[in-house]
Design a protein around this motif. Sequence first.
Motif, PDB file in Angstrom:
ATOM      1  N   ARG A 105       0.826  -1.211   0.000  1.00 28.85           N
ATOM      2  CA  ARG A 105       0.000   0.000   0.000  1.00 28.85           C
ATOM      3  C   ARG A 105       0.864   1.266   0.000  1.00 28.85           C
ATOM      4  O   ARG A 105       0.587   2.234  -0.719  1.00 28.85           O
ATOM      5  N   ARG A 106       1.927   1.248   0.774  1.00 31.72           N
ATOM      6  CA  ARG A 106       2.780   2.449   0.838  1.00 31.72           C
ATOM      7  C   ARG A 106       3.536   2.662  -0.474  1.00 31.72           C
ATOM      8  O   ARG A 106       3.812   3.791  -0.874  1.00 31.72           O
ATOM      9  N   ARG A 107       3.873   1.564  -1.147  1.00 33.69           N
ATOM     10  CA  ARG A 107       4.534   1.690  -2.452  1.00 33.69           C
ATOM     11  C   ARG A 107       3.594   2.345  -3.442  1.00 33.69           C
ATOM     12  O   ARG A 107       3.992   3.158  -4.265  1.00 33.69           O
ATOM     13  N   GLU A 108       2.312   1.970  -3.358  1.00 32.16           N
ATOM     14  CA  GLU A 108       1.329   2.519  -4.293  1.00 32.16           C
ATOM     15  C   GLU A 108       0.973   3.962  -3.951  1.00 32.16           C
ATOM     16  O   GLU A 108       0.816   4.800  -4.829  1.00 32.16           O
ATOM     17  N   GLU A 109       0.872   4.244  -2.662  1.00 25.61           N
ATOM     18  CA  GLU A 109       0.401   5.574  -2.238  1.00 25.61           C
ATOM     19  C   GLU A 109       1.531   6.565  -2.015  1.00 25.61           C
ATOM     20  O   GLU A 109       1.312   7.774  -2.068  1.00 25.61           O
ATOM     21  N   GLY A 110       2.726   6.074  -1.700  1.00 23.98           N
ATOM     22  CA  GLY A 110       3.815   6.995  -1.353  1.00 23.98           C
ATOM     23  C   GLY A 110       3.480   7.710  -0.050  1.00 23.98           C
ATOM     24  O   GLY A 110       2.865   7.144   0.845  1.00 23.98           O
ATOM     25  N   GLY A 111       3.910   8.971   0.049  1.00 26.93           N
ATOM     26  CA  GLY A 111       3.545   9.747   1.222  1.00 26.93           C
ATOM     27  C   GLY A 111       4.474   9.555   2.415  1.00 26.93           C
ATOM     28  O   GLY A 111       4.166   9.974   3.527  1.00 26.93           O
ATOM     29  N   PHE A 112       5.617   8.929   2.201  1.00 25.72           N
ATOM     30  CA  PHE A 112       6.634   8.855   3.269  1.00 25.72           C
ATOM     31  C   PHE A 112       7.842   9.680   2.828  1.00 25.72           C
ATOM     32  O   PHE A 112       7.981   9.998   1.635  1.00 25.72           O
ATOM     33  N   PRO A 113       8.712  10.078   3.746  1.00 24.55           N
ATOM     34  CA  PRO A 113       9.825  10.953   3.366  1.00 24.55           C
ATOM     35  C   PRO A 113      10.707  10.300   2.294  1.00 24.55           C
ATOM     36  O   PRO A 113      11.049   9.124   2.401  1.00 24.55           O
ATOM     37  N   GLY A 114      11.036  11.076   1.281  1.00 25.59           N
ATOM     38  CA  GLY A 114      11.912  10.555   0.222  1.00 25.59           C
ATOM     39  C   GLY A 114      11.228   9.569  -0.694  1.00 25.59           C
ATOM     40  O   GLY A 114      11.897   8.840  -1.445  1.00 25.59           O
ATOM     41  N   ALA A 115       9.886   9.528  -0.675  1.00 22.38           N
ATOM     42  CA  ALA A 115       9.155   8.489  -1.420  1.00 22.38           C
ATOM     43  C   ALA A 115       9.525   8.481  -2.904  1.00 22.38           C
ATOM     44  O   ALA A 115       9.728   7.411  -3.491  1.00 22.38           O
TER      45      ALA A 115
END
Lengths: 123, 373
Positions: free
Chosen positions: B260-270
């Motif tokens: 999910r995080r790979r698809e959505e991004g939204g973390f520092p340095g994404a």
Amino acid sequence: MTLYYTKEHEWLRVEGDVATVGISNHAQEALGDIVFAEVPEAGRTVSKGDDAAVVESVKAASDVYAPVSGEVVEGNEALDGDPALVNSDPEGEGWFFKIKLSDPSELDGLMDEAAYKEFLGTL
Amino acid sequence: MTDTLPLDRWHVAHGARMVEFAGYAMPIQYEGIIAEHKWTREQAGLFDVSHMGQLTVKGPGAAAALEALMPGDFAGLKPGRARYSMLLADDGGILDDLIVTRVPDADSDEAFALVVNGAVKHDDIAHLRARLPEEVEMTHHEERALLALQGPAAAAVLERLVPGVADLAFMQGAGFDHEGDFLWISRSGYTGEDGFEISIAPAQVEAFAEALVADGRVKPIGLGARDSLRLEAGLPLYGHDLDPEITPIMADLGFAISKRRREEGGFPGAERILEERAKGALVKRVGFFVEGRQPVREGAPLLDGEGNVVGKITSGGFSPTLERPIAMGYLATHLVDDADAVVKAQQRSKLFDVTVTDMPFVPHNYHRKQGKK
């Protein structure tokens, strides 16, 4: 035969003009499990203070310095296959190298066993 | 200034040699690193890791707030489940690696326990305080001790003292009552073995440690063996194998970025991290076998056949299990899978042949959920 120690925690057992050199029991305890030792080959000339051998424990590498100047006459090949001899018998079978003294007066600055024990007490 | 931890006198009484680490006096070894290392692989070792930072982050929006700082899926984390993650700088560099567990809490259904590295915990806390929104509250449980019991006998030993712990799966935690005191226990660790980490009040830790070593299968283990065990397990050590110059992809820790995080991004340095994930980073963390018997240590540069610097060793030592020198480090990615590549490590003007190898060096022995091993 006379036994000397250095402040770098090496010992020298002098017979005639040849000194057998190793590290003290205190040194092997401080280093912990020895996993590798590299000793100099016969024929190498070293000056007092030169790096002469390498000893590695699980956690760190240390140099063994030539405590006196001269020509290496033998390195302890047994350490190649069994470096843990330095732990089990540091002042016997775990010797590093033998050196033919070029300046026996260098021995004058070294400690005898009693002085070394006193030195350890100050650390 | 060196601080002491709750078990300080206990370590000394059990024959530990103490050294300064992360600002604390810590046991480096007891009977010897190799013996302690082997004991942990064969029986069970007790480690005092009270220098690590134990934090709680809770309140409305806590999961989203943590997801803004790390690439893990915390919204989808079930209570009692733990995840390995990384605190990231804005450019995607790693500020710390840590374990995040969703914990039950009377006041909030968004409560997380974080265990962070001791050496950088004060930086982590400052970073979290500056970045977390007001309604998310952070507590540093500075006084609490943390023990790790690791090894194949760990579950049987701990089950006798704390019934029920053996039912935990790898990366699962729960609260337990022990003679009226609260323990938080998770099935995790840093050795590659099955084992537990036990958060305990300082007044109870000495009696608990004593009860553990009263079992003949348990011996206290120092930081020296902790380092050789984690190296064999292929686990990176922050400040050595990981630092702010390194991204999760360079560190080969992409597994910690959930789908999910790979698809959505939204973390520092994404942006940078996801691009590296797709195209590969310039360097990659890998394991090495070192030819011969002499260990190659942290800092040794890696050279290609023409003498160009193509990487460096970040951890190196002697593997007591394999009885040979092993290392981990960073190597130019194009050489990692090149079977013909000649790579040498340089140490004190001597060259050592090294071979890229899969990690872990010694297979993990985790207690996975039923059916999986």
